[in-house]
Design an enzyme around this catalytic site. Structure first.
Site, PDB file in Angstrom:
ATOM      1  N   GLY A 121       0.828  -1.191   0.000  1.00 25.20           N
ATOM      2  CA  GLY A 121       0.000   0.000   0.000  1.00 25.20           C
ATOM      3  C   GLY A 121       0.868   1.249   0.000  1.00 25.20           C
ATOM      4  N   CYS A 122       0.255   2.371  -0.380  1.00 27.72           N
ATOM      5  CA  CYS A 122       1.016   3.623  -0.459  1.00 27.72           C
ATOM      6  C   CYS A 122       1.488   4.058   0.926  1.00 27.72           C
ATOM      7  CB  CYS A 122       0.179   4.707  -1.126  1.00 27.72           C
ATOM      8  SG  CYS A 122      -1.515   4.851  -0.523  1.00 27.72           S
ATOM      9  N   TYR A 123       0.585   4.066   1.911  1.00 31.20           N
ATOM     10  CA  TYR A 123       0.985   4.490   3.256  1.00 31.20           C
ATOM     11  C   TYR A 123       2.080   3.573   3.825  1.00 31.20           C
ATOM     12  CZ  TYR A 123      -2.976   7.799   3.607  1.00 31.20           C
ATOM     13  OH  TYR A 123      -3.850   8.844   3.434  1.00 31.20           O
TER      14      TYR A 123
ATOM     15  N   THR B  39       4.331   1.848   2.244  1.00 29.05           N
ATOM     16  CA  THR B  39       5.595   2.099   1.555  1.00 29.05           C
ATOM     17  C   THR B  39       6.297   3.323   2.137  1.00 29.05           C
ATOM     18  OG1 THR B  39       4.770   1.135  -0.502  1.00 29.05           O
ATOM     19  CG2 THR B  39       6.629   2.661  -0.689  1.00 29.05           C
ATOM     20  N   CYS B  40       5.513   4.386   2.286  1.00 25.65           N
ATOM     21  CA  CYS B  40       6.075   5.670   2.742  1.00 25.65           C
ATOM     22  C   CYS B  40       6.523   5.582   4.201  1.00 25.65           C
ATOM     23  CB  CYS B  40       4.995   6.739   2.562  1.00 25.65           C
ATOM     24  SG  CYS B  40       5.568   8.430   2.576  1.00 25.65           S
TER      25      CYS B  40
END
Lengths: 346, 346, 346, 346
Positions: A149-151, A153-154
């Site tokens: 997911g994007c969150y 990863t970040c």
């Protein structure tokens, strides 16, 4: 030789971003695009920016047809659909990179608590969590990738090196994330209505977002003990980009330089993680349209806390870019292929 | 063999966009960047998006030094400076693409009325107006190019075919243009202050903009008689992009199909001009970051008027992209080299 | 004594703006709010900005119930619904201000060509077009007001004085308008999706918008001959605001001062029309949240054209504000009541 | 009887917002506006939205002249200037509300560490920190108010009740704040350039912002022991608004209801603090242009943490609105006078 690939769910934002990257990839032939909503339409009629560049038609999904024409499949569908399709595609010998949550969890009960019953739990062990810089070796030989997911990863990219090195406490970590609106997808809703987004900044799903257990499971694995971070996502009035500010307690008198060296060493030789200069925080503008994850390192001495800032483009490193990077690794290619266009200055 | 190029004035927005394109160009070596304000700094410290990609230093401008290291120069300086430097550079054998207004006019009195006294008027005859799709042949052999303004590019591309074909009246043409804020450059001012731009839409320099005589001179040349259009620019709360809506009276009972065919034929084989489908207007979002000029064609039957909509990225087709396209033509390369990355879906 | 009013369709954007203004109006009691979609909900749960201020419930529409509790009704429904309801309400003795197109036209065939069959054409003669500054006298005694569209308001206010004074040609008038996104209403759609709006500027319904015949009918009446303007609306990436740039040919050697005096005289004593200073164009930022219409006057001497720029807040002077101004006039109140809060500086 | 007031520094954003509120205040006569940069100009030429409403001239500052014409002064100047002027004004009998940091600190060394040497430290004891809902009694009789910073206001309002009630640990509190661009003021800079702000989200002055010691001093006073929070501000691509997400460890098994009751009781009868419904986070859009502070309450059970979200308009409750609220309290008026316009729905 060109690898033949398909994008299943090509007309959502993540799907369209996959099309953009793959259409320019030197070792890939974009062999098929599928779309339930737009099947029969020319792709560039849905995304007119690509008129004259990607004029392929969108098709209905058909496992048989894909089995004949492609080697590797990117799935950019909503959760739940992929787990119904993937077993079939695997049996037909295709390799799969799935952008949904369906193959991100090792622990099926975790998935089922936060999503729904899983229809092919036996595949979860086979699937590899595609956080490229961390699980490179496993990715190489994987047949099915759960693209992060994007969150997560970040959040995971800046945190994992420090967790593994034992430089920070594993408790009371705060993850305060902010995302552009494209993360909400292309389906219109009041949440994505311009007039509701513009001049609005707000948290949502406070300590209740499904990316939280995803982060927790990966962190627990790396820390080799149960971990839970307090995660709050926010919506920013912009299209692309995600910034995460992470707060963690320093251990063993670790200082800023030690933190910096730890992260720098961990990502040595990995071109997509960039450390910002001393005192400079990560900025979404500087990673827009790129596969970079920028990381800033700061310390609040009075509180013995490290503050990490990280920025990615949620549609690229947070979705389609990382997916293509996974493909590059799976195919034994340079991991930057197709992902290294010179970034825009603004 | 690689052509060695320099960008003079590399840290303004047009300069930085040149750097972006040239750093990714397969037939070019970016040999020097100059900047008065940031000389001595690493380019990517000024534009951190390019960290790890363009880490060259910015230098002070020096004609001697450039003469040794480069073959062709892009000038992205404010008006007035180029005309003082260009004669010297030409004598040293360099070819020049100038993005200012200094070499766009044939008629020196026109330039002097709207700008200032010209210090090398003899060069104006030598210079070629670099509207790529229209003056291709002259551009090939030019040593100095006056790269067109953003507003003239967006206006002339849709208008010239119709003027040359005599399908519209040459009088009472209305050019209503709208530009993103990057057109105002990087120097901070109240005009570019976010809080003054945001939620603001307004005209400025109504019938009093210096791009008006630039358009008029080119149109007069093509029509072979004096022409003047009524031109009003507006500022849009966005970073990149320019849209122009043009109103002209149909002649000789010309209809929508005739107009469409005329424009299509004129740009046959030219990849950067795209006609939008029937009934669809040009949209800046679809050309963002690209060198395309999209054109929509509409007719108001009741008024016997054709309405043209055109969209470009003001920093690309309206500045740096067209400049590189000019270079490609001058060097005998495919005109799309370095300019054909797959566009972003959004 | 307080006039009891209702807002029918209170939860759309125009309806909610009516609620805002009426809740602060010193001579009005907000007696009922109706909403099909949100009936049963507290209004401030739909618009949380008003929590603690407007905590009334939204009800289902009922003509009988309204007849008992209110004197005057604002209708903020989509076209077609009002004409089915209005005859009933009139019979019950209520006065009505309708924000849809259903009562804006005198010529029923014009309405039917652009909308649908009209179910109470006999009421069109009774209805008054509520352009406050122009039709003040008729509005005073009207029982039913067709509240003007946003584009017609922004266009007619600057144009009518010049048409009536014969200072401009009635042919070949160009109306190039730009609207913020709130004009598209609150229902989510791809058109209003933040990611499709942001960094996008485009024309739509070119020479094909239903506000065009509305303008034409009013102008024809004022000119006392058939008139048609070429009208092109555009969408601006902002929430509120509308700017219109109008191009017309000067007649009888009229000059800028004559134009300015004509408009100034026409609106003498009318506080909501403001002339911008010499050379300054109208800016949506300066009318945001207000009932003002700002007008700028410019001349292109070379083309003998006057260029008018006008700006309104599409939700206020273009909808709810003008509606309340109409009510003030109908009730014999100062027309500025409830509409004169000090504007925000930004 | 009307109180005569002046705004010193009327043309900055906070100053202009003061002018907006005071010009509509029923018990105040706006007697003088001063501006160094725009002295001699009509105020509405600087802020054209107010044309016809606030057409007073801006004057040079003169203590003597103000002493004759006004009773109370709002100072909206940059830090350092106020402390040079205030002693003089006090001696002349005026009451002062200062929006800079010069009179916010009790401990002069704290001020001097983070700003500069203080030229009238003896006044710090006399000055009252103008956090209206907390220090109401002291404000009543104060002659000089240090109006709180925007970040401290947004942070202290949700935190103080919990600190005083002992429901949360005083250590390891995280304050993650996000501000619109107007907080950076009206002076143009690269930081406020639209193209640098747009599509950008970033932290700045991480754990190094001067509002941090301001918060710490107030919190320490309320907790009656030294406190330090970890504070990170971020910049949001919007004009107005500030959101703060606060993370604190629950003490004594406090739960969500206890937290909610504590805050509700603390602000009982205070109209400008609004608690959001269960599960709903504070949103800047809902307080835009208002003096409200909205607070959302959430708990992360797994981490035993409370998460508070608060939202204010940085120019209103974070600056000019709170200043006028302070004035109302000082004058014995209803604290909401001039501050209770019905909020915009969007």
């Amino acid at each position: 030789m060109m690898t033949r690939v398909a994008v299943v769910g090509a007309t959502g934002y993540a799907g369209a971003e996959l099309v953009r990257i793959l259409a320019g990839h030197p070792k890939v032939k974009l062999a098929a695009l599928t779309s339930r909503q737009h099947s029969g339409k020319i792709f560039s009629h849905v995304y007119p920016s690509m008129a004259g560049i990607v004029d392929m038609p969108c098709e209905e999904f058909s496992a048989d047809s894909l089995a004949e024409s492609v080697d590797l499949i990117f799935m950019a569908l909503p959760h739940k659909l992929p787990m119904e399709i993937v077993p079939l595609l695997l049996r037909k010998g295709m390799r799969i990179i799935d952008l949904s949550a369906d193959f991100r969890f090792l622990d099926v009960t975790l998935y089922e608590t936060h999503y729904q019953p899983h229809t092919c739990p036996e595949l979860l062990k086979k699937a590899v969590y595609g956080l490229c810089e961390v699980y490179t070796e496993k990715i190489r030989s994987a047949d099915i990738i759960g693209n992060p997911g994007c969150y997560p990863t970040c959040t995971l990219l800046p945190l994992i090196p420090l967790i593994k090195a034992g430089l920070i406490e594993t408790e009371r970590i705060i993850v305060d994330s902010k995302s552009g609106v494209s993360g909400a997808g292309r389906s219109p809703s009041l949440t994505t209505h311009h007039c509701e987004v513009n001049e609005s900044f707000k948290a949502y799903k406070v300590a209740d977002h499904r990316h939280n257990p995803e982060m927790d499971e990966v962190l627990s694995r790396e820390a080799d003990k149960p971990m839970h971070v307090t995660f709050v996502p926010h919506l920013v009035p912009m299209t692309r980009g995600m910034e995460t500010t992470i707060y963690a307690t320093l251990k063993n008198q670790a200082g800023k330089e030690q933190i910096r060296n730890c992260i720098r060493e961990f990502y040595k030789g990995r071109p997509f993680v960039r450390l910002r200069s001393e005192g400079i925080a990560a900025d979404t503008l500087h990673v827009k349209g790129t596969n970079f994850c920028d990381i800033g390192i700061h310390v609040d001495q009075a509180a013995k806390m490290v503050v990490l800032t990280s920025a990615i483009d949620n549609l690229v490193k947070g979705a389609a870019g990382q997916a293509v990077q996974n493909m590059n690794i799976m195919l034994g290619l340079d991991e930057t292929l197709g992902l290294m266009a010179v970034p825009y200055p603004l």
